[in-house]
Design an enzyme around this catalytic site. Sequence first.
Site, short mmCIF file in Angstrom:
data_model
loop_
_atom_site.label_atom_id
_atom_site.label_comp_id
_atom_site.label_asym_id
_atom_site.label_seq_id
_atom_site.Cartn_x
_atom_site.Cartn_y
_atom_site.Cartn_z
N ASP A 51 0.84 -1.20 0.00
CA ASP A 51 0.00 0.00 0.00
C ASP A 51 0.88 1.25 0.00
O ASP A 51 0.38 2.37 -0.04
CB ASP A 51 -1.01 0.00 1.17
CG ASP A 51 -0.35 -0.09 2.52
OD1 ASP A 51 0.89 -0.19 2.59
OD2 ASP A 51 -1.08 -0.07 3.53
N SER A 52 2.21 1.06 -0.02
CA SER A 52 3.13 2.18 -0.26
C SER A 52 2.89 2.75 -1.66
O SER A 52 3.42 3.83 -1.98
CB SER A 52 4.59 1.73 -0.09
OG SER A 52 4.83 0.52 -0.80
N ASP A 90 -1.09 -6.10 -0.30
CA ASP A 90 -1.52 -5.46 0.95
C ASP A 90 -3.02 -5.24 0.97
O ASP A 90 -3.59 -4.70 0.00
CB ASP A 90 -0.85 -4.09 1.09
CG ASP A 90 0.34 -4.10 2.02
OD1 ASP A 90 0.43 -5.00 2.88
OD2 ASP A 90 1.19 -3.20 1.88
N LYS A 120 -1.34 -9.47 2.67
CA LYS A 120 -0.64 -9.03 3.88
C LYS A 120 -1.54 -8.04 4.61
O LYS A 120 -2.22 -7.24 3.97
CB LYS A 120 0.69 -8.37 3.52
CG LYS A 120 1.41 -7.75 4.73
CD LYS A 120 2.84 -7.39 4.43
CE LYS A 120 3.07 -6.03 3.83
NZ LYS A 120 2.54 -4.88 4.60
N GLU A 122 -1.73 -5.54 8.42
CA GLU A 122 -0.97 -5.01 9.56
C GLU A 122 -1.66 -5.30 10.87
O GLU A 122 -2.88 -5.20 10.97
CB GLU A 122 -0.80 -3.48 9.40
CG GLU A 122 -0.01 -3.09 8.16
CD GLU A 122 0.17 -1.58 8.03
OE1 GLU A 122 -0.26 -0.82 8.93
OE2 GLU A 122 0.74 -1.15 7.00
N GLU A 189 8.89 -4.34 10.67
CA GLU A 189 9.32 -3.04 10.15
C GLU A 189 9.86 -2.15 11.26
O GLU A 189 9.20 -1.92 12.27
CB GLU A 189 8.13 -2.35 9.44
CG GLU A 189 8.52 -0.99 8.87
CD GLU A 189 7.55 -0.44 7.83
OE1 GLU A 189 6.60 -1.16 7.44
OE2 GLU A 189 7.75 0.70 7.40
O1 KIV Z 1 3.52 -1.15 1.63
C1 KIV Z 1 4.71 -1.50 1.73
O2 KIV Z 1 5.56 -1.17 0.89
C2 KIV Z 1 5.08 -2.33 2.87
C3 KIV Z 1 6.54 -2.62 3.06
C4 KIV Z 1 7.23 -1.42 3.57
C5 KIV Z 1 6.76 -3.80 3.93
O3 KIV Z 1 4.25 -2.72 3.62
#
Ligand code: KIV
Length: 271
Positions: A51-52, A90, A120, A122, A189
């Site tokens: 989600d980055s 994510d 994934k 959180e 992280e």
């Molecule tokens: O969204 C992302 O890029 C991440 C990584 C930093 C692990 O969750």
Amino acid sequence: MSVNKEIKKITTHTIQKMKESGEKIAMLTSYDYSFAKLIDGAGIDIILVGDSASNVMAGHETTLPITLDQMIYHAASVVRGAKRCLVVVDLPFGAYQGNSKEALSSTIRIMKETGAHAVKLEGGEEVIESIKRIISAGVPVMGHLGLTPQSIYKFGTYTVRAKEEAEAEKLQRDARLLEEAGCFALVLEKIPAVLAKNVSTSLHIPTIGIGAGGYCDGQVLVMHDMLGITSEFKPRFLRQYLNLSETVSGAVQQYINDVKGGAFPSATEQY
Ligand code: KIV
């Protein structure tokens, strides 16, 4: 160590075997077809459609604004480019925190509409019920503890997490819970390297660190950061392998000069 070409397709089982044999896991983010094709072709083990994307693709300050539809668009593009690696997506903010039913229906959309292999999300204890429900539907889940950017407004800062004993103990407890719930891997992280080492040695599933030191079973970086596309972001943990922002700027300036000076196109670049 070179890429193991014997492995035709990386699965969650391959990832587990890598931990058991001591082979480090290399993960990078990617958000589009072209880069996914390049990164997969280079031999990456896992692509994370992170989600980055909210930051590096859309220009938001945080990961919070990106939507499930937008994540699905990015993930479907990545899957079309990636032939060998495992693709993990994510679950974005707001797509799973409500309850486990919401978490499962968001996951089902991702799996059906993108062709990705895992999700994934959180958090620890607070999302365990959702994780169990997703796994019981047959979808592999990667956990994510430590600095969890979707909670940035709770933390107030992107600084190192779990330096204090109480937070470190909770993180260790959460890591055990995630393993017991059936997660196949865990992102750690921005936590102290010693804590990441303790977690990595006490779990059977692999840990993948970002700013969590060298004892994790694997490493992940945001592709735009490691290629130097994002030139202003330089945390201590980041190794920048290229300075693509300079290379791209140089190429674009050259192109502008060539167009304006009449050097492009040449006689051989026309019909
Ligand atoms: O969204 C992302 O890029 C991440 C990584 C930093 C692990 O969750």
